[in-house]
Design a protein around this motif. Structure first.
Motif, PDB file in Angstrom:
ATOM      1  N   ASN A 117       0.818  -1.215   0.000  1.00 38.45           N
ATOM      2  CA  ASN A 117       0.000   0.000   0.000  1.00 38.45           C
ATOM      3  C   ASN A 117       0.850   1.262   0.000  1.00 38.45           C
ATOM      4  N   THR A 118       1.929   1.246   0.781  1.00 36.09           N
ATOM      5  CA  THR A 118       2.793   2.427   0.847  1.00 36.09           C
ATOM      6  C   THR A 118       3.455   2.702  -0.494  1.00 36.09           C
ATOM      7  N   LEU A 119       3.993   1.664  -1.115  1.00 34.83           N
ATOM      8  CA  LEU A 119       4.655   1.846  -2.409  1.00 34.83           C
ATOM      9  C   LEU A 119       3.660   2.259  -3.485  1.00 34.83           C
ATOM     10  N   LEU A 120       2.451   1.689  -3.460  1.00 37.61           N
ATOM     11  CA  LEU A 120       1.434   2.072  -4.437  1.00 37.61           C
ATOM     12  C   LEU A 120       1.018   3.530  -4.260  1.00 37.61           C
ATOM     13  N   LEU A 121       0.931   3.982  -3.008  1.00 35.11           N
ATOM     14  CA  LEU A 121       0.601   5.385  -2.765  1.00 35.11           C
ATOM     15  C   LEU A 121       1.676   6.305  -3.331  1.00 35.11           C
ATOM     16  N   VAL A 122       2.936   5.928  -3.136  1.00 32.69           N
ATOM     17  CA  VAL A 122       4.035   6.734  -3.675  1.00 32.69           C
ATOM     18  C   VAL A 122       3.952   6.793  -5.196  1.00 32.69           C
ATOM     19  N   VAL A 123       3.752   5.640  -5.817  1.00 30.84           N
ATOM     20  CA  VAL A 123       3.696   5.567  -7.278  1.00 30.84           C
ATOM     21  C   VAL A 123       2.507   6.334  -7.829  1.00 30.84           C
ATOM     22  N   ALA A 124       1.399   6.348  -7.089  1.00 31.14           N
ATOM     23  CA  ALA A 124       0.193   7.027  -7.574  1.00 31.14           C
ATOM     24  C   ALA A 124       0.221   8.521  -7.291  1.00 31.14           C
ATOM     25  N   VAL A 125       0.633   8.906  -6.088  1.00 33.30           N
ATOM     26  CA  VAL A 125       0.501  10.295  -5.650  1.00 33.30           C
ATOM     27  C   VAL A 125       1.588  11.197  -6.213  1.00 33.30           C
ATOM     28  N   VAL A 126       2.840  10.769  -6.114  1.00 32.58           N
ATOM     29  CA  VAL A 126       3.954  11.645  -6.475  1.00 32.58           C
ATOM     30  C   VAL A 126       3.904  12.086  -7.941  1.00 32.58           C
ATOM     31  N   PRO A 127       3.711  11.189  -8.932  1.00 31.54           N
ATOM     32  CA  PRO A 127       3.625  11.659 -10.322  1.00 31.54           C
ATOM     33  C   PRO A 127       2.455  12.617 -10.562  1.00 31.54           C
ATOM     34  N   ILE A 128       1.307  12.330  -9.928  1.00 28.71           N
ATOM     35  CA  ILE A 128       0.152  13.226 -10.093  1.00 28.71           C
ATOM     36  C   ILE A 128       0.486  14.617  -9.567  1.00 28.71           C
ATOM     37  N   GLN A 129       1.109  14.681  -8.404  1.00 36.00           N
ATOM     38  CA  GLN A 129       1.456  15.970  -7.820  1.00 36.00           C
ATOM     39  C   GLN A 129       2.469  16.718  -8.672  1.00 36.00           C
ATOM     40  N   LEU A 130       3.429  15.995  -9.232  1.00 37.03           N
ATOM     41  CA  LEU A 130       4.438  16.648 -10.071  1.00 37.03           C
ATOM     42  C   LEU A 130       3.803  17.231 -11.328  1.00 37.03           C
ATOM     43  N   VAL A 131       2.940  16.474 -11.990  1.00 39.54           N
ATOM     44  CA  VAL A 131       2.277  16.954 -13.207  1.00 39.54           C
ATOM     45  C   VAL A 131       1.389  18.149 -12.892  1.00 39.54           C
ATOM     46  N   LEU A 132       0.614  18.064 -11.807  1.00 39.48           N
ATOM     47  CA  LEU A 132      -0.241  19.189 -11.423  1.00 39.48           C
ATOM     48  C   LEU A 132       0.585  20.435 -11.105  1.00 39.48           C
TER      49      LEU A 132
END
Length: 278
Positions: free
Chosen positions: A57-72
């Motif tokens: 869950n932790t790794l999936l959150l990192v993979v999902a959240v960080v790229p979205i935040q960078l693009v935004l």
């Protein structure tokens, strides 16, 4: 001599509040309580029924959240460059979530997505649902994960935005103007001029947000409770509920190891030309 004296307070701060606790955590994780060394705490951690799921869950959150935040953040920074008046006001409004604690942000989104929250009220008024619907349940783990992603994206994108905006302001305007004169489109200017110039800022933002995402806890606790285990949550449980500092420290060391590995990867992949020469 003066520069070293000016750096001394920050060095002492780092030693007392970072280096010392870090060393203590490592000693507790590998200590057997009798002055010896052991890896039993890590074995017990690996045998924990929630360890595998918490790591995933932790790794999936990192993979999902960080790229979205960078693009935004990059998109919002590009919009800010095109705003002629009120730029500081827009930036201030977008960074308001920075002043909200992790737990408060989780509770805010719980009020939206809870059984009697604003989301259910809106869907009920639109006739989509007949009554209160329990979205945040162990029976719907994908909804729990999606809710945490939304809350973390809303709460922490501002951190990345501030870093990216600072980097954009350092890019000479002549670069973009020269590219426009030679017929480059907006997309080409972004890919060929802006993003390469933003490498140091992107590197810093990715490292910071990845480390903080690996430590996510309060938002998950507010929205999912124990239905969505994460590494930091398990460390908290072993320390305060099971009263086992050794296993809690082992979880902390695992988070540290993943953070260091991610930092090394970002430093290698996004190093600037001067670093490559060195």
């Amino acid at each position: 001599m003066l520069p070293y004296l000016l750096l001394l307070p920050s060095i002492l701060f780092m030693l007392v509040f970072f280096a010392w606790p870090l060393l203590e955590a490592i000693l507790v994780a590998f200590g057997d309580g009798a002055g010896g060394w052991t890896i039993d705490n890590f074995r017990q951690m690996a045998d924990d029924i929630n360890y595998g799921e918490a790591l995933r869950n932790t790794l999936l959150l990192v993979v999902a959240v960080v790229p979205i935040q960078l693009v935004l953040a990059i998109g919002l920074a590009q919009l800010l460059t095109r705003v002629e008046r009120g730029r500081d006001l827009y930036l201030y409004v977008w960074t308001i979530p920075l002043g909200i604690s992790d737990l408060a942000a989780g509770l805010l989104w719980l009020a939206i997505m809870g059984e009697r929250g604003y989301l259910n009220s809106m869907l009920n008024a639109m006739g989509v649902v007949d009554g209160p619907t329990l979205w945040l349940s162990y029976e719907t783990p994908w909804v729990l994960f999606f809710a945490v992603v939304i809350a973390e994206t809303w709460r922490a994108t501002a951190i990345v935005l501030v870093i990216i905006v600072a980097g954009v302001q350092l890019i000479p305007k002549e670069y973009g103007e020269a590219a426009a004169i030679f017929g480059a489109t907006a997309w080409q200017r972004l890919v060929k001029v802006t993003l390469p110039s933003l490498k140091p800022s992107i590197q810093t933002a990715l490292i910071l947000r990845t480390i903080l995402a690996l430590e996510v806890f309060a938002v998950v606790l507010a929205l999912a409770g124990t239905n969505m285990p994460v590494l930091m949550g398990e460390a908290y449980a072993w320390q305060h509920e099971y009263q086992n500092s050794g296993v809690a420290a082992a979880y902390a060391v695992v988070i540290l190891a993943i953070s260091l590995a991610a930092t090394f990867v970002f430093l290698r992949l996004l190093r600037t030309r001067s670093e490559a020469v060195a």
